[in-house]
Structures are given as structure tokens and as C-alpha cells.
Design a protein around this motif. Structure first.
Motif, PDB file in Angstrom:
ATOM      1  N   GLY A 105       0.737  -1.248   0.110  1.00 52.82           N
ATOM      2  CA  GLY A 105       0.028  -0.180   0.233  1.00 52.82           C
ATOM      3  C   GLY A 105       0.772   1.318   0.202  1.00 52.82           C
ATOM      4  N   SER A 106       1.923   1.114   0.274  1.00 49.62           N
ATOM      5  CA  SER A 106       3.029   2.353   0.336  1.00 49.62           C
ATOM      6  C   SER A 106       4.333   2.048  -0.390  1.00 49.62           C
ATOM      7  CB  SER A 106       3.029   2.812   1.897  1.00 49.62           C
ATOM      8  OG  SER A 106       4.103   3.576   2.031  1.00 49.62           O
ATOM      9  N   ASN A 107       4.643   2.720  -1.201  1.00 53.43           N
ATOM     10  CA  ASN A 107       6.036   2.626  -2.026  1.00 53.43           C
ATOM     11  C   ASN A 107       7.117   3.036  -0.841  1.00 53.43           C
ATOM     12  OD1 ASN A 107       5.147   1.899  -4.326  1.00 53.43           O
ATOM     13  ND2 ASN A 107       4.922   3.950  -5.221  1.00 53.43           N
ATOM     14  N   GLU A 108       6.820   4.066  -0.204  1.00 53.87           N
ATOM     15  CA  GLU A 108       7.620   4.703   0.999  1.00 53.87           C
ATOM     16  C   GLU A 108       8.068   3.522   1.900  1.00 53.87           C
ATOM     17  OE1 GLU A 108       5.154   6.361  -0.236  1.00 53.87           O
ATOM     18  OE2 GLU A 108       5.766   8.146  -1.022  1.00 53.87           O
ATOM     19  N   ARG A 109       6.999   2.793   2.376  1.00 57.23           N
ATOM     20  CA  ARG A 109       7.367   1.784   3.277  1.00 57.23           C
ATOM     21  C   ARG A 109       8.249   0.765   2.740  1.00 57.23           C
ATOM     22  NH1 ARG A 109       2.521  -0.786   7.208  1.00 57.23           N
ATOM     23  NH2 ARG A 109       3.573  -3.071   7.277  1.00 57.23           N
ATOM     24  N   ASN A 110       7.879   0.249   1.380  1.00 53.22           N
ATOM     25  CA  ASN A 110       8.640  -0.979   0.785  1.00 53.22           C
ATOM     26  C   ASN A 110      10.118  -0.261   0.642  1.00 53.22           C
ATOM     27  OD1 ASN A 110       7.038  -2.944   0.024  1.00 53.22           O
ATOM     28  ND2 ASN A 110       5.973  -1.749  -1.506  1.00 53.22           N
ATOM     29  N   GLN A 111      10.272   0.942   0.559  1.00 52.85           N
ATOM     30  CA  GLN A 111      11.582   1.464   0.226  1.00 52.85           C
ATOM     31  C   GLN A 111      12.414   1.459   1.426  1.00 52.85           C
ATOM     32  OE1 GLN A 111      12.646   2.033  -3.114  1.00 52.85           O
ATOM     33  NE2 GLN A 111      14.440   1.951  -2.136  1.00 52.85           N
ATOM     34  N   LEU A 112      11.786   1.803   2.435  1.00 51.00           N
ATOM     35  CA  LEU A 112      12.100   1.948   3.672  1.00 51.00           C
ATOM     36  C   LEU A 112      12.681   0.261   4.389  1.00 51.00           C
ATOM     37  CD1 LEU A 112      13.162   3.214   6.541  1.00 51.00           C
ATOM     38  CD2 LEU A 112      10.736   3.089   7.238  1.00 51.00           C
ATOM     39  N   ALA A 113      11.905  -0.444   3.808  1.00 43.09           N
ATOM     40  CA  ALA A 113      12.145  -1.866   4.069  1.00 43.09           C
ATOM     41  C   ALA A 113      13.632  -2.431   3.283  1.00 43.09           C
ATOM     42  CB  ALA A 113      10.981  -2.880   3.838  1.00 43.09           C
ATOM     43  N   LEU A 114      13.594  -2.142   2.046  1.00 41.45           N
ATOM     44  CA  LEU A 114      14.516  -2.310   1.364  1.00 41.45           C
ATOM     45  C   LEU A 114      16.063  -1.913   1.762  1.00 41.45           C
ATOM     46  CD1 LEU A 114      13.014  -2.004  -2.159  1.00 41.45           C
ATOM     47  CD2 LEU A 114      13.934  -3.976  -1.342  1.00 41.45           C
ATOM     48  N   GLU A 115      15.977  -0.569   2.466  1.00 39.63           N
ATOM     49  CA  GLU A 115      16.959   0.147   3.084  1.00 39.63           C
ATOM     50  C   GLU A 115      17.657  -0.712   4.071  1.00 39.63           C
ATOM     51  OE1 GLU A 115      16.386   4.221   3.590  1.00 39.63           O
ATOM     52  OE2 GLU A 115      16.327   4.505   1.465  1.00 39.63           O
ATOM     53  N   CYS A 119      21.153  -2.770   4.830  1.00 42.47           N
ATOM     54  CA  CYS A 119      21.714  -2.362   5.925  1.00 42.47           C
ATOM     55  C   CYS A 119      22.447  -3.678   6.684  1.00 42.47           C
ATOM     56  CB  CYS A 119      21.221  -1.551   6.796  1.00 42.47           C
ATOM     57  SG  CYS A 119      22.007  -0.783   8.141  1.00 42.47           S
ATOM     58  N   ALA A 120      21.260  -4.662   6.545  1.00 48.03           N
ATOM     59  CA  ALA A 120      21.535  -5.818   7.617  1.00 48.03           C
ATOM     60  C   ALA A 120      22.450  -6.722   6.760  1.00 48.03           C
ATOM     61  CB  ALA A 120      20.119  -6.379   7.804  1.00 48.03           C
ATOM     62  N   GLY A 121      22.493  -6.652   5.449  1.00 50.11           N
ATOM     63  CA  GLY A 121      23.363  -7.490   4.611  1.00 50.11           C
ATOM     64  C   GLY A 121      22.670  -8.410   3.597  1.00 50.11           C
ATOM     65  N   PHE A 122      21.669  -8.082   3.051  1.00 50.26           N
ATOM     66  CA  PHE A 122      20.723  -8.660   2.167  1.00 50.26           C
ATOM     67  C   PHE A 122      20.863  -7.936   0.842  1.00 50.26           C
ATOM     68  CE2 PHE A 122      19.301 -10.038   6.270  1.00 50.26           C
ATOM     69  CZ  PHE A 122      19.055 -11.358   6.226  1.00 50.26           C
ATOM     70  N   GLU A 123      21.571  -8.329  -0.037  1.00 52.15           N
ATOM     71  CA  GLU A 123      21.578  -7.943  -1.354  1.00 52.15           C
ATOM     72  C   GLU A 123      20.494  -8.380  -2.337  1.00 52.15           C
ATOM     73  OE1 GLU A 123      24.527  -7.667  -5.254  1.00 52.15           O
ATOM     74  OE2 GLU A 123      24.865  -9.207  -3.734  1.00 52.15           O
ATOM     75  N   VAL A 124      19.238  -7.247  -2.397  1.00 51.32           N
ATOM     76  CA  VAL A 124      18.096  -7.346  -3.024  1.00 51.32           C
ATOM     77  C   VAL A 124      18.245  -7.351  -4.577  1.00 51.32           C
ATOM     78  CG1 VAL A 124      15.732  -7.050  -3.466  1.00 51.32           C
ATOM     79  CG2 VAL A 124      16.830  -7.056  -1.110  1.00 51.32           C
ATOM     80  N   HIS A 125      18.309  -8.390  -5.185  1.00 52.85           N
ATOM     81  CA  HIS A 125      18.338  -8.200  -6.812  1.00 52.85           C
ATOM     82  C   HIS A 125      17.225  -7.596  -7.372  1.00 52.85           C
ATOM     83  CE1 HIS A 125      22.187 -11.063  -6.909  1.00 52.85           C
ATOM     84  NE2 HIS A 125      22.034 -10.128  -5.868  1.00 52.85           N
ATOM     85  N   ASN A 126      16.057  -7.590  -6.983  1.00 51.10           N
ATOM     86  CA  ASN A 126      14.756  -7.397  -7.718  1.00 51.10           C
ATOM     87  C   ASN A 126      13.712  -6.410  -7.150  1.00 51.10           C
ATOM     88  OD1 ASN A 126      14.166  -9.387  -6.333  1.00 51.10           O
ATOM     89  ND2 ASN A 126      12.478 -10.197  -7.663  1.00 51.10           N
ATOM     90  N   PRO A 127      14.277  -5.283  -6.588  1.00 47.05           N
ATOM     91  CA  PRO A 127      13.325  -4.399  -5.759  1.00 47.05           C
ATOM     92  C   PRO A 127      12.319  -3.913  -6.648  1.00 47.05           C
ATOM     93  CG  PRO A 127      15.451  -3.384  -6.287  1.00 47.05           C
ATOM     94  CD  PRO A 127      15.781  -5.012  -6.699  1.00 47.05           C
ATOM     95  N   ALA A 128      12.479  -3.780  -7.799  1.00 44.99           N
ATOM     96  CA  ALA A 128      11.251  -3.108  -8.646  1.00 44.99           C
ATOM     97  C   ALA A 128       9.917  -3.838  -8.572  1.00 44.99           C
ATOM     98  CB  ALA A 128      11.690  -3.133 -10.218  1.00 44.99           C
ATOM     99  N   ILE A 129       9.768  -5.137  -8.297  1.00 46.34           N
ATOM    100  CA  ILE A 129       8.759  -5.934  -8.207  1.00 46.34           C
ATOM    101  C   ILE A 129       7.690  -5.193  -7.283  1.00 46.34           C
ATOM    102  CG2 ILE A 129       9.942  -7.869  -8.830  1.00 46.34           C
ATOM    103  CD1 ILE A 129       9.173  -9.020  -6.132  1.00 46.34           C
ATOM    104  N   THR A 130       8.266  -4.459  -6.193  1.00 43.49           N
ATOM    105  CA  THR A 130       7.457  -3.809  -5.086  1.00 43.49           C
ATOM    106  C   THR A 130       6.577  -2.763  -5.788  1.00 43.49           C
ATOM    107  OG1 THR A 130       8.943  -2.256  -4.635  1.00 43.49           O
ATOM    108  CG2 THR A 130       9.171  -4.286  -3.325  1.00 43.49           C
ATOM    109  N   LYS A 131       6.786  -2.429  -7.131  1.00 42.06           N
ATOM    110  CA  LYS A 131       6.037  -1.213  -7.599  1.00 42.06           C
ATOM    111  C   LYS A 131       4.876  -1.945  -8.643  1.00 42.06           C
ATOM    112  CE  LYS A 131       9.760   1.884  -7.384  1.00 42.06           C
ATOM    113  NZ  LYS A 131       9.252   2.762  -6.492  1.00 42.06           N
TER     114      LYS A 131
END
Length: 422
Positions: A105-115, A119-131
Motif C-alpha cells: 500500500g505504500s512505496n515509501e514503506r517498501n523502500q524503507l524495508a529495502l534499505e 543495511c542488514a546484509g541482504f543484497e536484493v536483486h529485484n526491488p522493482a517488483i514492489t512497484k
């Protein structure tokens, strides 16, 4: 991108201790690389501010969002957490997202989670699917199925972690579109961990039933890591389940299921049981009854949780499973949280405790209650499709020990604090 990331890692090692960076250094350096598309141009503090407004303006919540862990308004306004610093590490754990259900429901919330994941060490390869969005879903059926089917076909390399974006509804529509036997084989060869819960139960059941592959009952991107204040216990237990090949969880109270139940409801509460644990969200498991996507396990241990269902609805879904013969070859039933059940408008005495006692009478199976997982804070992640031993403990409750499931071998690859930093 790979070469750029390696160069950045080498540079970081030369200038920091134990591969740690403070938050500003981390995001500045990562933002200078060509592969930094997973991070927003907004700062974490800006994302937090927007996410807080988004939560305040929300008019409805889906199951995977309950309960929300929020800061008091005064704490946010006083910047008590925004000014804090964090220790981030360079993300090296190959991670892909799958969005099988509701759109975020919120792009900003997804983006915060991705950050936070980065930061925790997970290299997300496909962040665009959240949009992605199609109607209420995180993309068309074909798009959402492709998150997993492309791994089965080899079009995309299997990552170490496959993390669900959120639950809600929609995963059941994808089950006929995925080659589960091949996906399970590829994931087994790679040691891939698929993590999620709620509506993702449909994916986890199909993966086990058809692909013979385990998964992890665990918090998800939008549902937990995008919250204004992610639950620290849930984050720590998520990392523990990812990295500990001999996970153990002890339960001392049945209160998460029903305060009116004993932790062990059995004719012999001193026995030790061992079998494959499977299940998840009761609403989803019952919907799969009679299909080839529901695991058919001899001597299994069924785990069930749900939220926002009245006692009679819980009983009706349990009867669905009972009448379909699902409990016949099982050794035990474990209940996690059955939260938000409310009261029966006809008779308040008809409650969850009575429903579970009726199930015990029907099946004759020992029933363990109060497992600390479900639509609650302070979740204890654990593997589904793994070997589980249940035995009474010295505290008057029971313990669950898990083996035979994939893990991340080096726990130093994860900075758990990054999962809740602001």
C-alpha cells in the motif's frame, strides 16, 4: 555490477573494522555504485516520516499487517529515533523478492524495508517488483508466478533467500502456473530459503507437497521490515532461524492460542514426538484441502495459526480438514496465535478453547498450544517441511527442536540491528 560491488567491498575492508560502516557512510558509498537501484533517493529519516503519515491515514488493514508496531507520536515528533546511528554492513547475501499476493500500500514503506535489508546484509536483486500492481494484486498472475517460475526454468539463478513481500490474498491463483517439482529441486541444490507467512502459506504448502522442499515461516518485507518500528524480537528470531541449523523454541503458555487451554492437551503429556512439521495459516490450509497442493505427509505435525476469525469459523475450517482426512495420519497439531477472534454473539462460552477441545475429541491427537508465531509481534521464525521434535520441558510447557533445513552458514554476513534501524 558484480565487479563494482567487489571493489566497494575491498575498499570498505581497508577503511573500516569488521566490515562495518555507519549508516551515512554505508548509503553514501552504496549510492555511488551503479548497482544501487535498490535504495531510495530519500533518506531513512524521510522514509520514516512518510511511512508514519501513511500508517496514520490507513483506513483498513489486511491480515499480514496485524498488529502494527508503532511508535508513540511524540517519540517520532521529538526525533528520539531519527537521530540514532546504525552499524551497516555491505550486503552480500543473494536475495530475491517474490510478490505472490497483495500489492504493497505504500512505496515509501517498501523502500524503507529495502534499505533496512541492505543495511542488514541482504543484497536484493529485484526491488522493482514492489512497484507492480494489477487490481488488488502485486502484478498479474503471470507476473507474480514468474517470480518463482523463472527460477525453476533457470532463467534466473536461484538466490540464497527468497523473501515474500507481503500476504493478504492472491497466492492460491498462482499454484497451477508454477513447476513445483523443478523449483523444489533447484532450491534444494542451491540451499535456497523461501520465507514468508499468512497468504504465502499457499506457496509454502505447494512447494512442500509438489517440490519436497522446506521453507521458513517468517516475517516479510512490507509486513514487518517496512513498519515505522519493526519488532526487534521478530527480527532477531528471523536471523536466528536463518542461521541456526539446530533451532529450538520453548513455549511456556497457551495464551497466544487461548488462555483457557493447557499448553499440552493430550492423554499422555509426557511423550516426545518426531515428524515433519507443515502447515501455516489455517484459512489458506483449509482452502487447499483435497488438492494436490496440500502436503500429504505420514506421521506429520500440523502447525496452524490465524487472525480475525471467530471461533465458529475456526471450527468450520478445522472440520474442513478433518472431513477431508487431513488429520488421519498426523501425530500432533500445534497451534500458534489465534488472535482477534472476538466473542460469539450467540453464546460467549463458545470460544476457541471449546473449539480446540472438540478437535482433540474428534481426532484423538495431542494438541500443543501457544506457539509464538502468527499475526503477532515477537514472532519466532521456524522451518516448515523440516524435521521437528516436540517434548515437554522443565517449565511446564514444551519445546520444539528443528533439523534438516537450509541455513546461511556464516551469521556474520548479517547485521541484525539493520533490520530495525531508522
Amino acid at each position: 555490477m558484480r565487479a563494482t560491488t567487489k571493489t566497494l567491498q575491498q575498499s570498505s575492508t581497508d577503511t573500516t573494522t569488521n566490515n562495518e560502516l555507519n549508516r551515512r557512510q554505508f548509503f553514501w558509498q552504496l549510492g555511488m555504485t551503479a548497482g544501487a537501484g535498490l535504495l531510495a533517493t530519500q533518506s531513512l529519516a524521510q522514509s520514516l516520516s512518510v511511512a508514519t503519515r501513511d500508517q496514520k491515514s490507513a483506513t483498513s488493514l489486511t491480515k499480514d499487517e496485524l498488529p502494527l508496531s508503532e511508535l508513540p507520536t511524540s517519540a517520532v515528533e521529538d526525533n528520539q529515533l531519527i537521530g540514532s546511528t546504525s552499524k551497516c554492513i555491505i550486503p552480500t547475501i543473494e536475495t530475491r523478492l517474490f510478490a505472490s499476493s497483495n500489492v504493497g500500500g505504500s512505496n515509501e514503506r517498501n523502500q524503507l524495508a529495502l534499505e533496512r535489508l541492505a543495511c542488514a546484509g541482504f543484497e536484493v536483486h529485484n526491488p522493482a517488483i514492489t512497484k507492480r500492481q494489477y487490481l488488488r494484486f502485486a502484478g498479474t498472475d503471470a507476473q507474480r508466478a514468474s517470480d518463482l517460475q523463472n527460477i525453476a526454468t533457470g532463467a534466473i539463478k536461484a538466490p540464497k533467500l527468497l523473501l515474500g513481500v507481503r500476504g493478504g490474498y492472491g497466492a492460491i491463483r498462482l499454484l497451477p502456473l508454477i513447476d513445483w517439482p523443478t523449483l523444489g529441486r533447484v532450491m534444494h541444490e542451491r540451499g535456497t530459503i523461501l520465507a514468508g507467512f499468512s497468504d504465502v502459506t499457499a506457496i509454502q504448502c505447494a512447494l512442500l507437497a509438489q517440490g519436497k522442499m522446506s521453507s521458513l515461516a517468517a516475517p516479510m518485507l512490507y509486513s514487518e521490515f517496512g513498519k515505522t518500528t519493526p519488532d526487534e524480537v521478530s527480527c532477531r528470531q528471523f536471523v536466528a532461524a536463518l542461521t541456526n541449523p539446530n533451532l529450538r523454541i520453548d513455549i511456556q503458555s497457551a495464551a497466544l492460542t487461548s488462555a483457557q487451554l493447557p499448553t499440552i492437551l493430550a492423554t499422555d503429556d509426557s511423550q516426545t514426538l518426531t515428524g515433519t512439521i507443515w502447515g501455516g495459516n489455517l484459512s489458506v490450509v483449509s482452502a487447499l484441502a483435497g488438492s494436490k497442493y496440500l502436503p500429504n505427509i505420514d506421521g506429520g505435525i500440523v502447525f496452524l495459526e490465524d487472525v480475525g476469525e471467530q471461533a465458529y469459523r475456526i471450527e468450520r475450517m478445522l472440520y474442513d480438514l478433518y472431513l477431508a482426512g487431513v488429520f488421519q495420519r498426523q501425530q500432533a497439531i500445534v497451534f500458534g496465535s489465534l488472535s482477534g477472534t472476538g466473542e460469539d454473539s450467540y453464546d460467549k462460552r463458545y470460544d476457541v478453547a471449546m473449539v480446540i477441545r472438540q478437535l482433540h475429541k474428534l481426532t484423538g491427537l495431542p494438541i500443543y498450544s501457544g506457539m509464538s508465531f502468527g499475526h503477532i509481534s515477537k514472532k519466532h521464525s521456524f522451518p516448515l517441511g523440516a524435521r521437528c521434535e516436540i517434548s515437554p520441558n522443565a517449565l511446564g510447557g514444551y519445546g520444539m527442536s528443528f533439523t534438516d533445513y537450509p541455513v546461511i552458514d556464516n551469521k556474520n554476513m548479517i547485521s541484525v540491528e539493520g533490520l530495525w534501524q531508522v
